[in-house]
Design an enzyme around this catalytic site. Structure first.
Site, short mmCIF file in Angstrom:
data_model
loop_
_atom_site.label_atom_id
_atom_site.label_comp_id
_atom_site.label_asym_id
_atom_site.label_seq_id
_atom_site.Cartn_x
_atom_site.Cartn_y
_atom_site.Cartn_z
N HIS A 49 -4.46 -6.81 7.92
CA HIS A 49 -4.90 -5.41 7.93
C HIS A 49 -6.05 -5.30 8.92
CE1 HIS A 49 -3.21 -4.40 3.66
NE2 HIS A 49 -2.30 -4.94 4.46
N GLU A 51 -9.15 -4.56 8.53
CA GLU A 51 -10.38 -5.20 8.07
C GLU A 51 -10.30 -6.71 8.12
OE1 GLU A 51 -9.80 -1.39 5.58
OE2 GLU A 51 -8.54 -2.94 6.45
N CYS A 79 -8.17 -1.49 1.08
CA CYS A 79 -7.34 -1.80 -0.09
C CYS A 79 -8.05 -2.91 -0.89
CB CYS A 79 -5.95 -2.24 0.37
SG CYS A 79 -5.89 -3.89 1.13
N CYS A 82 -8.42 -6.18 1.11
CA CYS A 82 -9.47 -6.11 2.14
C CYS A 82 -10.85 -6.03 1.51
CB CYS A 82 -9.21 -4.93 3.08
SG CYS A 82 -7.75 -5.17 4.11
#
Length: 152
Positions: A49, A51, A79, A82
């Site tokens: 992701h 991040e 999320c 993350c």
């Protein structure tokens, strides 16, 4: 710290992957420098992701960074995965544009657990959360995605 400046860079990065417009910047508020950037590349790896990509880029390029003073900027609320990565890395501040609630409303797949709640459940610290920075601009990224997917 100029949250909008760094969020604008995260939005620029998000345009690199319109099918997953999660752009991320990690900045040092003391120097004003952007230390790392990341873009969602979940097709390459499901855990890549924006991040996590930025955190891994920072580890690779600046292993001596003072993590405890950094700020992570991301186009959407992190999320739970993350948020966990942010906690484990020791980054104390997170700034996001679009909320998980908005992503859900748009029909985009999400785990309905706010970053602030994940941070608050940590037994070894947490992170400060600032949301809705350049929210309209960030929301537009995900609204366009939802339209392409046939959602809201």
């Amino acid at each position: 710290m100029d949250h909008e400046r760094y969020m604008r860079r995260a939005i620029e990065l998000a345009h690199l992957n319109p099918d997953a417009p999660f752009g991320c910047v990690i900045a040092d508020p003391k120097s004003g420098e952007v230390l790392a950037e990341g873009v969602n590349d979940a097709e390459k790896s499901p855990i890549l992701h924006g991040e996590t990509a930025a955190i891994m880029n920072l580890v690779g390029s600046r292993p001596d960074a003072e993590w405890t003073r950094l700020v992570l900027y991301t186009t959407a609320e992190p999320c739970p995965m993350c948020s966990g990565a942010i906690l484990w890395s020791g980054i104390p501040r997170v700034v996001y544009g679009t909320s998980i609630a908005t992503l859900k409303r748009l029909g985009l797949p999400q785990i309905d657990l706010a970053a602030e709640e994940v941070a608050g459940r940590s037994s070894f610290g947490g992170f400060e959360v600032v949301g809705a920075v350049l929210e309209r601009e960030c929301d537009a990224l995900f609204e366009a995605l939802a339209r392409r997917m046939g959602g809201d």
